[in-house]
Write an enzyme that holds these catalytic residues in place. Sequence first.
Site, PDB file in Angstrom:
ATOM      1  CB  CYS A  35      -7.709   7.879   9.045  1.00  0.00           C
ATOM      2  SG  CYS A  35      -8.941   8.533   8.987  1.00  0.00           S
ATOM      3  N   GLY A  72       9.022 -10.126   3.540  1.00  0.00           N
ATOM      4  CA  GLY A  72       9.673 -10.705   4.626  1.00  0.00           C
ATOM      5  C   GLY A  72       8.426  -9.953   5.644  1.00  0.00           C
ATOM      6  NE  ARG A 101      13.221  -7.660   2.877  1.00  0.00           N
ATOM      7  CZ  ARG A 101      14.498  -7.879   1.617  1.00  0.00           C
ATOM      8  NH1 ARG A 101      15.609  -9.099   1.453  1.00  0.00           N
ATOM      9  NH2 ARG A 101      13.406  -7.801   0.606  1.00  0.00           N
ATOM     10  CE  LYS A 123       9.958 -12.496  -3.128  1.00  0.00           C
ATOM     11  NZ  LYS A 123       9.882 -10.894  -2.517  1.00  0.00           N
ATOM     12  CB  CYS A 173     -13.269   6.295   6.586  1.00  0.00           C
ATOM     13  SG  CYS A 173     -12.487   7.429   7.665  1.00  0.00           S
ATOM     14  CB  CYS A 187      14.025  -2.969   3.204  1.00  0.00           C
ATOM     15  SG  CYS A 187      13.049  -4.238   2.506  1.00  0.00           S
ATOM     16  CG  ASP A 233       7.736  -3.414  -2.262  1.00  0.00           C
ATOM     17  OD1 ASP A 233       6.603  -3.239  -2.421  1.00  0.00           O
ATOM     18  OD2 ASP A 233       8.933  -4.497  -2.779  1.00  0.00           O
TER      19      ASP A 233
END
Length: 251
Positions: free
Chosen positions: A175, A40, A72, A85, A249, A189, A129
């Site tokens: 973070c 999406g 979507r 895809k 980091c 979803c 996702d």
Amino acid sequence: MTLSDQELERYARHIVLPQVGGVGQRRLKSAGIAIVGAGGIGSAAIPTLAGAGVGRLTIIDDDVVDRTNLQRQPIFRDDQMGQPKAELAAAFVRGLNPHVKVRAIRQRLNPGNAEALLAGHDFVLDGCDNFATRLVVGDTLTRLKIPLVSAAAVQFQGQVALFRGWEADKPCYRCFVGDAFDADYCDTCAEQGVLGALASTVGSFAALMALRTIVGIGDDVAGSLFLFDGVKLEWRKIRLPKDPNCRTCSA
């Protein structure tokens, strides 16, 4: 890098903008962006980036089209069920803008291949996702010093943020979410639902963030999280702190 007569005509509405002009359009043509996930978020970002004239696009997705995607993911069609895809999205880009070089990668991004797949790009847009992949992307890009726009949408809620975690005062993706999500499972979803227009809104906003960063438009928003409420139709901006104990980091 120069623009052909066809490109000058194609991007005329960009070039007349004082914030873009010919210089900004050439920056877009010179840029390479990887899009992680052609769902999406990607279905909105990919046409926007290709139409804007980003010179090189890499589309990374190991999934195939399912009928539940079509609500979507408008770059796919009903007669493309079961097809990959990444390859379909690349074909869409070629049909939209022949001036863009596009590469389809039908692989799931993981710790073993992430650096090879993402290195050499100027920017990465992640709309996948699951948290495990998102954390791999974030950790890898921090090492490679490549800016990341991370975007997500579920139900009526969306979030987008720009990360440059290798900088001393900027957070990385880890973070933001911490270490608790190093697993494939997360709420998606499929379980919670998502309004199709919400995913498109968030994907387009993420693409806008990428474009303005490459061209150099406006203030630097690295380290800021943008939250969208699709019920109230409100955006909210939050400054994310850098975690001094972050294992990705921190010094």
